[in-house]
Write a protein that holds these residues in place. Sequence first.
Motif, PDB file in Angstrom:
ATOM      1  N   TYR A  44       0.828  -1.204   0.000  1.00 38.59           N
ATOM      2  CA  TYR A  44       0.000   0.000   0.000  1.00 38.59           C
ATOM      3  C   TYR A  44       0.863   1.256   0.000  1.00 38.59           C
ATOM      4  N   SER A  45       0.295   2.334  -0.512  1.00 42.63           N
ATOM      5  CA  SER A  45       1.055   3.580  -0.645  1.00 42.63           C
ATOM      6  C   SER A  45       1.636   4.037   0.687  1.00 42.63           C
ATOM      7  N   GLU A  46       0.915   3.845   1.787  1.00 43.06           N
ATOM      8  CA  GLU A  46       1.435   4.258   3.091  1.00 43.06           C
ATOM      9  C   GLU A  46       2.604   3.378   3.567  1.00 43.06           C
ATOM     10  N   LYS A  48       5.010   2.529   1.427  1.00 41.10           N
ATOM     11  CA  LYS A  48       6.135   2.900   0.564  1.00 41.10           C
ATOM     12  C   LYS A  48       6.902   4.045   1.212  1.00 41.10           C
ATOM     13  N   GLU A  79       8.671   0.462  -9.003  1.00 37.04           N
ATOM     14  CA  GLU A  79       8.195   1.308 -10.098  1.00 37.04           C
ATOM     15  C   GLU A  79       8.578   0.728 -11.460  1.00 37.04           C
TER      16      GLU A  79
END
Length: 143
Positions: A44-46, A48, A79
């Motif tokens: 999840y983005s949090e 990263k 990415e």
Amino acid sequence: MAECDCISIEEEQEAFIRDFNSLEDWMIQYECLLGLTADMPVVYSEEKIRENLIEGCQARLWVVLSFEDGRVRVRIDSEALIVKGIAAVIAKLFDKRYPEEICNARLDFLERTSIRSQISTDRFHGMLKLIERICNYAGAQRA
């Protein structure tokens, strides 16, 4: 690659090497690596964040490690698709394994396939750092 307690990391790695090397064209091998990313658990983005980032890799690569029911859990994201594909192999080999198994494993699929010749030195070293991070985490859980 199978998820079975009866198949060792080494056996699973050998199966991957055999199957991957049977694909004679690099583009087909590349597609194989990308296919491995389809079923990967989400980072999840949090998650990263700097603590989960593998330093020194050409593209940003995150690994989220946890310990559940006596086993190491491995989730990765990147990415760059090629990095994510190669890291997916590492994650599939180590995920849901006991720390002892991980600590005793020797991953050498990068050298025994065409992957090593197809990626930059920075990406290769990034993969080695990913393996090292997972092994260090497993070692800490074993103690």
